[in-house]
Design a protein around this motif. Sequence first.
Motif, PDB file in Angstrom:
ATOM      1  N   ASP A   1       0.816  -1.213   0.000  1.00 29.16           N
ATOM      2  CA  ASP A   1       0.000   0.000   0.000  1.00 29.16           C
ATOM      3  C   ASP A   1       0.850   1.263   0.000  1.00 29.16           C
ATOM      4  O   ASP A   1       0.422   2.322   0.437  1.00 29.16           O
ATOM      5  CB  ASP A   1      -0.975   0.006   1.183  1.00 29.16           C
TER       6      ASP A   1
ATOM      7  N   GLY B   1       2.177   0.666  -5.057  1.00 33.64           N
ATOM      8  CA  GLY B   1       1.034  -0.232  -4.959  1.00 33.64           C
ATOM      9  C   GLY B   1      -0.273   0.483  -5.239  1.00 33.64           C
ATOM     10  O   GLY B   1      -1.129  -0.024  -5.982  1.00 33.64           O
ATOM     11  N   LEU B   2      -0.440   1.671  -4.663  1.00 26.95           N
ATOM     12  CA  LEU B   2      -1.663   2.434  -4.914  1.00 26.95           C
ATOM     13  C   LEU B   2      -1.761   2.852  -6.378  1.00 26.95           C
ATOM     14  O   LEU B   2      -2.843   2.856  -6.970  1.00 26.95           O
ATOM     15  CB  LEU B   2      -1.709   3.659  -4.002  1.00 26.95           C
TER      16      LEU B   2
ATOM     17  N   LEU C   1      -6.567  -5.057  -2.724  1.00 29.41           N
ATOM     18  CA  LEU C   1      -5.370  -4.378  -2.240  1.00 29.41           C
ATOM     19  C   LEU C   1      -4.946  -5.000  -0.916  1.00 29.41           C
ATOM     20  O   LEU C   1      -5.724  -5.034   0.039  1.00 29.41           O
ATOM     21  CB  LEU C   1      -5.645  -2.885  -2.053  1.00 29.41           C
TER      22      LEU C   1
ATOM     23  N   GLY D   1      -2.849  -4.439   2.125  1.00 27.15           N
ATOM     24  CA  GLY D   1      -2.162  -3.404   2.872  1.00 27.15           C
ATOM     25  C   GLY D   1      -2.855  -3.207   4.203  1.00 27.15           C
ATOM     26  O   GLY D   1      -4.020  -3.564   4.356  1.00 27.15           O
TER      27      GLY D   1
ATOM     28  N   ARG E   1      -3.887   4.789   3.779  1.00 26.45           N
ATOM     29  CA  ARG E   1      -3.435   4.417   2.440  1.00 26.45           C
ATOM     30  C   ARG E   1      -4.461   3.532   1.735  1.00 26.45           C
ATOM     31  O   ARG E   1      -4.733   3.721   0.550  1.00 26.45           O
ATOM     32  CB  ARG E   1      -2.088   3.688   2.537  1.00 26.45           C
ATOM     33  N   THR E   2      -4.997   2.568   2.449  1.00 21.05           N
ATOM     34  CA  THR E   2      -5.971   1.688   1.803  1.00 21.05           C
ATOM     35  C   THR E   2      -7.260   2.432   1.478  1.00 21.05           C
ATOM     36  O   THR E   2      -7.954   2.085   0.522  1.00 21.05           O
ATOM     37  CB  THR E   2      -6.253   0.448   2.656  1.00 21.05           C
TER      38      THR E   2
ATOM     39  N   GLY F   1      -6.549   3.763  -1.692  1.00 20.91           N
ATOM     40  CA  GLY F   1      -6.638   2.647  -2.620  1.00 20.91           C
ATOM     41  C   GLY F   1      -8.076   2.383  -3.054  1.00 20.91           C
ATOM     42  O   GLY F   1      -8.341   2.120  -4.233  1.00 20.91           O
ATOM     43  N   ARG F   2      -8.999   2.461  -2.116  1.00 19.75           N
ATOM     44  CA  ARG F   2     -10.414   2.292  -2.477  1.00 19.75           C
ATOM     45  C   ARG F   2     -10.866   3.409  -3.416  1.00 19.75           C
ATOM     46  O   ARG F   2     -11.613   3.173  -4.371  1.00 19.75           O
ATOM     47  CB  ARG F   2     -11.275   2.271  -1.218  1.00 19.75           C
TER      48      ARG F   2
ATOM     49  N   ALA G   1      -9.816   0.068  -5.669  1.00 16.96           N
ATOM     50  CA  ALA G   1      -9.796  -1.233  -4.994  1.00 16.96           C
ATOM     51  C   ALA G   1     -11.203  -1.617  -4.555  1.00 16.96           C
ATOM     52  O   ALA G   1     -11.930  -0.800  -3.979  1.00 16.96           O
ATOM     53  CB  ALA G   1      -8.866  -1.194  -3.785  1.00 16.96           C
TER      54      ALA G   1
ATOM     55  N   VAL H   1     -10.035  -4.853   0.491  1.00 21.77           N
ATOM     56  CA  VAL H   1      -8.763  -4.632   1.181  1.00 21.77           C
ATOM     57  C   VAL H   1      -8.511  -5.807   2.105  1.00 21.77           C
ATOM     58  O   VAL H   1      -9.399  -6.227   2.858  1.00 21.77           O
ATOM     59  CB  VAL H   1      -8.783  -3.311   1.984  1.00 21.77           C
TER      60      VAL H   1
END
Length: 344
Positions: free
Chosen positions: A175, A179-180, A196, A198, A203-204, A207-208, A212, A215
């Motif tokens: 993450d 990664g993101l 994802l 992480g 951070r996640t 990511g969403r 993503a 998670v």
Amino acid sequence: MRATLMYAAGDVRVVDVPEPIIEEATDAIIRVTYACVCGSDLHPYHDLGDTPEGRHMGHEAIGVVEQIGDAVATLAIGDTVIVPFAWSDGTCTYCRDGITTSCVHGGFFDAAPSATQAEKLRIPYADGTAVAIPAGTDEALMPSLLTLSDVYLTGYHAAIRGGVEAGKTVAVIGDGAVGLSAVLAAKQLGAEKIILMGRHTARTDLGREFGATDVVAERGEEGVAKVLALTGGEGAHVVLEAVGHMPAYEQAYGIVRPGGVISRVGVPQYENAAVGFMSLFGKNATLTGGPATVRAYLEAAIPQVIDGTINPGKVFDRELPLEEIAEAYRLMDSREALKVLIRP
């Protein structure tokens, strides 16, 4: 001029160094306007031995062209350019194949005498390396454009090498900013399900926002089991590994489905990776990836940032002046910052 040098693990200083000069007719000199600290910069930050002469740091930059060599044809003084983390001539057999990081005349800015965490930068083979940003581009877009020098296009490279496309399930390990970025790239390429892996919520959450659908915070066997559960026991068609440490690789071959692909862009911090029956062979799985061929993607990516299709600059959550770059390293190493923008 002022530039960032690392003298040992954890010892980052901004010091006076000679300004770069035109050494070859194919060179350009830029005044750096945007730079940053990369997750890969943390590898020497952790383990660099005593280096009395100092190691020049940085490989991501945007800047304004101040000088050009007599043979430079595509750039002009005053152009604002993106500089990929590797220079390339653009004409050799590998460049013509799009594998610009293997250019026969190429190299990497990281640890080179001229590196990007500095006030000025010498660009070898400027025509084949730097790409001008259209005049009049909104200054607010510069952080996103800066990610095209490495981090976003590294995530994109992972997705391209992995064969991400519509309908596929993709798992991203890591993450960090790469990664993101891989999540964002997988979304752009049409992945149906993006998992994802992480465990840092801020951070996640980004990511969403980038695309993503799920998670997974667990690691090791627990993480593998969770991904398998999310995929009906089948695993992911494509695994994008953006960490570079052995546990991440082991997790990758644990979650890739039979016939799937693992695409690595996290710089491997190990020499020997399992490829036998229990890892890759038994699954007919493919292992691919490598240093991102950023220069091959740049012209197509710049308009996507300018028209708002992608906004990868959201990975920057701190900004500091060059003189405080040691703090930027500390913040990223302690996970207090995702990625730090530097303004020389």
